[in-house]
Write a protein that holds these residues in place. Structure first.
Motif, PDB file in Angstrom:
ATOM      1  N   UNK A 174     -39.704 -17.229  -4.319  1.00 34.89           N
ATOM      2  CA  UNK A 174     -40.647 -16.951  -3.220  1.00 34.89           C
ATOM      3  C   UNK A 174     -41.428 -15.677  -3.539  1.00 34.89           C
ATOM      4  N   UNK A 175     -42.751 -15.726  -3.335  1.00 32.92           N
ATOM      5  CA  UNK A 175     -43.544 -14.502  -3.506  1.00 32.92           C
ATOM      6  C   UNK A 175     -43.575 -13.781  -2.165  1.00 32.92           C
ATOM      7  N   UNK A 176     -42.983 -12.595  -2.149  1.00 30.24           N
ATOM      8  CA  UNK A 176     -42.804 -11.865  -0.894  1.00 30.24           C
ATOM      9  C   UNK A 176     -43.754 -10.683  -0.803  1.00 30.24           C
ATOM     10  N   UNK A 177     -44.016 -10.261   0.440  1.00 27.56           N
ATOM     11  CA  UNK A 177     -44.766  -9.028   0.672  1.00 27.56           C
ATOM     12  C   UNK A 177     -43.875  -7.845   0.330  1.00 27.56           C
ATOM     13  N   UNK A 178     -44.495  -6.652   0.269  1.00 30.96           N
ATOM     14  CA  UNK A 178     -43.742  -5.497  -0.221  1.00 30.96           C
ATOM     15  C   UNK A 178     -42.469  -5.217   0.598  1.00 30.96           C
ATOM     16  N   UNK A 179     -42.615  -5.160   1.916  1.00 31.56           N
ATOM     17  CA  UNK A 179     -41.469  -4.804   2.762  1.00 31.56           C
ATOM     18  C   UNK A 179     -40.346  -5.835   2.629  1.00 31.56           C
ATOM     19  N   UNK A 180     -40.721  -7.104   2.694  1.00 29.87           N
ATOM     20  CA  UNK A 180     -39.699  -8.160   2.589  1.00 29.87           C
ATOM     21  C   UNK A 180     -39.051  -8.150   1.202  1.00 29.87           C
ATOM     22  N   UNK A 181     -39.895  -7.918   0.187  1.00 29.70           N
ATOM     23  CA  UNK A 181     -39.380  -7.876  -1.181  1.00 29.70           C
ATOM     24  C   UNK A 181     -38.345  -6.761  -1.335  1.00 29.70           C
ATOM     25  N   UNK A 182     -38.683  -5.591  -0.791  1.00 35.10           N
ATOM     26  CA  UNK A 182     -37.744  -4.456  -0.901  1.00 35.10           C
ATOM     27  C   UNK A 182     -36.444  -4.756  -0.167  1.00 35.10           C
ATOM     28  N   UNK A 183     -36.573  -5.365   0.996  1.00 35.68           N
ATOM     29  CA  UNK A 183     -35.370  -5.721   1.758  1.00 35.68           C
ATOM     30  C   UNK A 183     -34.494  -6.704   1.004  1.00 35.68           C
ATOM     31  N   UNK A 184     -35.100  -7.749   0.476  1.00 34.98           N
ATOM     32  CA  UNK A 184     -34.300  -8.768  -0.229  1.00 34.98           C
ATOM     33  C   UNK A 184     -33.791  -8.273  -1.584  1.00 34.98           C
ATOM     34  N   UNK A 185     -34.570  -7.357  -2.200  1.00 38.52           N
ATOM     35  CA  UNK A 185     -34.074  -6.783  -3.454  1.00 38.52           C
ATOM     36  C   UNK A 185     -32.810  -5.957  -3.196  1.00 38.52           C
ATOM     37  N   UNK A 186     -32.768  -5.324  -2.011  1.00 36.42           N
ATOM     38  CA  UNK A 186     -31.550  -4.570  -1.677  1.00 36.42           C
ATOM     39  C   UNK A 186     -30.348  -5.511  -1.642  1.00 36.42           C
ATOM     40  N   UNK A 187     -30.515  -6.646  -0.946  1.00 35.62           N
ATOM     41  CA  UNK A 187     -29.361  -7.566  -0.832  1.00 35.62           C
ATOM     42  C   UNK A 187     -29.035  -8.216  -2.185  1.00 35.62           C
ATOM     43  N   UNK A 188     -30.080  -8.446  -2.996  1.00 38.02           N
ATOM     44  CA  UNK A 188     -29.831  -8.984  -4.346  1.00 38.02           C
ATOM     45  C   UNK A 188     -29.010  -7.975  -5.160  1.00 38.02           C
ATOM     46  N   UNK A 189     -29.399  -6.699  -5.039  1.00 38.69           N
ATOM     47  CA  UNK A 189     -28.692  -5.646  -5.780  1.00 38.69           C
ATOM     48  C   UNK A 189     -27.260  -5.499  -5.265  1.00 38.69           C
ATOM     49  N   UNK A 190     -27.119  -5.567  -3.936  1.00 41.46           N
ATOM     50  CA  UNK A 190     -25.776  -5.445  -3.357  1.00 41.46           C
ATOM     51  C   UNK A 190     -24.876  -6.586  -3.858  1.00 41.46           C
ATOM     52  N   UNK A 191     -25.437  -7.800  -3.905  1.00 40.15           N
ATOM     53  CA  UNK A 191     -24.659  -8.944  -4.406  1.00 40.15           C
ATOM     54  C   UNK A 191     -24.317  -8.753  -5.888  1.00 40.15           C
ATOM     55  N   UNK A 192     -25.303  -8.252  -6.659  1.00 39.97           N
ATOM     56  CA  UNK A 192     -25.069  -7.998  -8.086  1.00 39.97           C
ATOM     57  C   UNK A 192     -23.940  -6.975  -8.254  1.00 39.97           C
ATOM     58  N   UNK A 193     -23.989  -5.935  -7.435  1.00 33.33           N
ATOM     59  CA  UNK A 193     -22.972  -4.881  -7.499  1.00 33.33           C
ATOM     60  C   UNK A 193     -21.592  -5.464  -7.161  1.00 33.33           C
ATOM     61  N   UNK A 194     -21.547  -6.307  -6.123  1.00 31.88           N
ATOM     62  CA  UNK A 194     -20.269  -6.904  -5.719  1.00 31.88           C
ATOM     63  C   UNK A 194     -19.700  -7.766  -6.850  1.00 31.88           C
ATOM     64  N   UNK A 195     -20.558  -8.590  -7.442  1.00 37.00           N
ATOM     65  CA  UNK A 195     -20.106  -9.472  -8.533  1.00 37.00           C
ATOM     66  C   UNK A 195     -19.671  -8.633  -9.743  1.00 37.00           C
ATOM     67  N   UNK A 196     -20.519  -7.653 -10.103  1.00 36.35           N
ATOM     68  CA  UNK A 196     -20.204  -6.813 -11.272  1.00 36.35           C
ATOM     69  C   UNK A 196     -18.901  -6.047 -11.049  1.00 36.35           C
ATOM     70  N   UNK A 197     -18.709  -5.511  -9.843  1.00 38.53           N
ATOM     71  CA  UNK A 197     -17.501  -4.735  -9.561  1.00 38.53           C
ATOM     72  C   UNK A 197     -16.266  -5.623  -9.675  1.00 38.53           C
ATOM     73  N   UNK A 198     -16.387  -6.842  -9.132  1.00 35.10           N
ATOM     74  CA  UNK A 198     -15.253  -7.762  -9.200  1.00 35.10           C
ATOM     75  C   UNK A 198     -14.923  -8.087 -10.663  1.00 35.10           C
TER      76      UNK A 198
END
Lengths: 248, 311
Positions: free
Chosen positions: B146-170
């Motif tokens: 999905x091509x997102x606007x800046x605010x939405x992109x930043x919000x979803x990138x946060x959750x993408x990063x959080x998920x990446x961190x959770x997977x990497x930590x595990x």
């Protein structure tokens, strides 16, 4: 009947500067034998063990194990060939429990390249608990090695080598630094473990009571080579040995 | 359940709520978590008793991989770009690792520093390829198709990063508990015994080194996507030193500590820069001295946190 030699060291020579630590040293070890290496300090006993276990490379000579040339091979290759080793100063992983030390040895034997199953849940964990029982250290399984007395640490060090199921083990002074009362207890346990695994053993030893009680054969090291070889009774009654090594 | 998992889970839950309540924190937390991945890479190496002052190289590799792929107009999604950054960093680490893992302690740290500084110089000098000191801009990619606007992109990138961190930590936690991870610890504790167990300390460290570089590569890739810009400074030794510093700050050898340290570091840096533009490094330094005084073993070793985790 002559037993087939498992280890044959031939004409080993190694000099450190002006000091000759191995001077044409040769020794054969037969399968199932328990050979004690004795001699004064600086005679080259540890050098011989270090050459046979890959820690040192001789300048000349050869070491063959079960017919294969292992001269100058790395320690890990030697271990993979079936030779184990314990140390004068126990070489343990001090930040982890005794059981974990053995489990790591087990994992090394079975294939260390596992990044998924926790070490503590190794499928063959019971085998290491059995080994701990054989060496009488079941109660120390969850203790850190640094909390144990020297004698127990030596046993753990030997057990780590035995966990690899070696066909030949070199033990460097297994009873040094332990009390007179402990030394026989330690050696009884070690011999039981060796018999349990049908392991051939070579041990460097300064205690003649231990040598006479546990060795099948004794090799007396002198100036980097074997000066005398024979049964404990023959060697320990030799006047030169009594004077030079036993000290009486 | 292990205290560290409980603590990590609780922290992830709290973190997930914060940007929803305070939207401006999304980018700051994304950057902190992404940097935390590089720090986690350092934590992996610390398990082996080794420190790298050159992990900026792998961080920059992940970032520049994204920049090149985006500028090549391949229309790759962020969810593809991030692992690709990690993959390229891993491949480079596998190659350089052949030399680096032969060294230990200060020599290991220095050879990594040397390699990263060569990379920094190349990024600076190869202007026509890398954009030189100006770096490269990274156009915003699609996220999840999905091509997102800046605010939405930043919000979803946060959750993408959080998920990446959770997977990497595990995965890293699992690796550190595994036989290979414990062997990595043995490189620090007694490499002689490890060799006499028939295991090559160099090979064990090489795997750890590659994993650590993969984490730094993923970290750099996320930063490139979130910042929209990459620069040679990503490979500079100061950045590498920052990773080591945060690892110590969070609690060396601790997975949760990597992210705790990174968030604290980023929050202090942001606020110090906002309130005292000319003195922000002084404020950052003083704050860190205070933290180190009260938690010499790292943030996760603060008494009240440890007690809470144990209960």
């Amino acid at each position: 009947m002559t037993r087939h030699p498992v280890l044959e060291a031939r004409n080993l020579r190694l000099q450190f500067g002006g000091v000759t630590a191995a001077d044409d040293a040769s020794l054969s070890i037969a399968a199932g034998e328990r050979v004690a290496i004795i001699g004064p300090n600086g005679a080259g006993k540890t050098t011989f063990v270090n050459i046979c276990t890959g820690y040192l490379k001789p300048q000349s000579g050869s070491v063959r194990f079960e017919g294969r040339e292992i001269t100058g091979v790395t320690p890990r290759e030697i271990v993979r060939n079936g030779i184990g080793r314990s140390f004068q100063l126990p070489q343990l992983f001090l930040d982890t429990t005794v059981l974990d030390n053995l489990l790591l040895a087990l994992a090394a034997r079975e294939g260390i390249w596992n990044t998924w199953t926790p070490l503590k849940r190794h499928p063959r964990r019971d085998e290491m608990l059995d080994l701990l029982e054989v060496i009488g250290l079941t109660e120390t399984a969850h203790q850190l090695p640094r909390e144990l007395p020297e004698g127990m640490r030596k046993l753990v060090d030997i057990a780590m080598a035995l966990a690899l199921r070696p066909r030949l083990i070199f033990m460097n002074e297994p009873t040094s630094g332990v009390s007179t009362r402990e030394k026989f207890a330690i050696m009884d346990v070690v011999i039981r473990a060796l018999q349990h695994n049908a392991t051939t053993a070579v041990f460097v030893e300064h205690d003649m009571e231990v040598v006479s009680r546990y060795a099948d054969r004794v090799a007396v090291w002198s100036f980097g080579r074997i000066g005398l070889e024979g049964t404990p009774a023959e060697v320990l009654n030799d006047p030169d040995v009594r004077r030079g090594v036993v000290g009486s | 359940m292990r205290p560290e998992i409980l603590l990590g889970g609780a922290a992830a839950f709290v973190l997930a709520i914060v940007p929803a309540l305070v939207p401006w924190t999304a980018v700051m937390l994304t950057i902190a978590l992404a940097i935390g991945l590089s720090v986690l890479g350092i934590v992996v190496l610390l398990r082996a008793g080794q420190v790298s002052f050159g992990h900026g190289l792998y961080y920059a590799t992940g970032a520049y991989t994204v920049a090149f792929l985006v500028s090549a107009r391949l229309s790759l999604d962020a969810l593809i770009l991030i692992p690709l950054g990690g993959l390229v960093a891993t491949l480079i680490a596998l190659a350089f690792g052949v030399f680096a893992v032969r060294y230990r302690d200060i020599f290991f740290a220095m050879i990594n520093l040397a390699i990263s500084m060569v990379a920094f110089a190349l990024l600076e000098k190869l202007y026509h390829i890398t954009g030189g000191g100006d770096g490269m801009n990274v156009a915003r990619p699609t996220l999840g198709g999905v091509r997102l606007g800046r605010a939405a992109f930043e919000g979803w990138m946060f959750y993408t990063t959080l998920a990446t961190v959770a997977i990497a930590s595990f995965l890293v936690g699992r690796y550190l508990d595994s036989p290979l991870g414990r062997a990595l610890e043995a490189v620090k504790s007694n490499e002689t015994r490890l060799e006499y167990l028939g295991v090559s300390g160099n090979r064990v460290l090489h795997v750890g080194y590659a994993i650590s570089a993969a984490l730094a590569g993923i970290s750099g890739a996320i930063i490139a996507i979130v910042n929209g810009h990459v620069a040679p400074e990503f490979a500079y030794w100061v950045r590498s030193g920052e990773f080591v510093f945060i690892a110590i700050l969070g609690g060396a050898g601790n997975v949760v500590g990597a992210f705790a340290g990174s968030i604290v570091f980023e929050v202090i840096r942001n606020h110090a820069a906002a309130f005292a533009a000319d003195y922000w490094q002084t404020i950052l330094g003083l704050s860190l001295i205070v933290i180190i005084m009260f938690a010499p073993d790292g943030l996760t070793q603060l008494r009240f946190i440890r007690r809470k985790a144990q209960s």
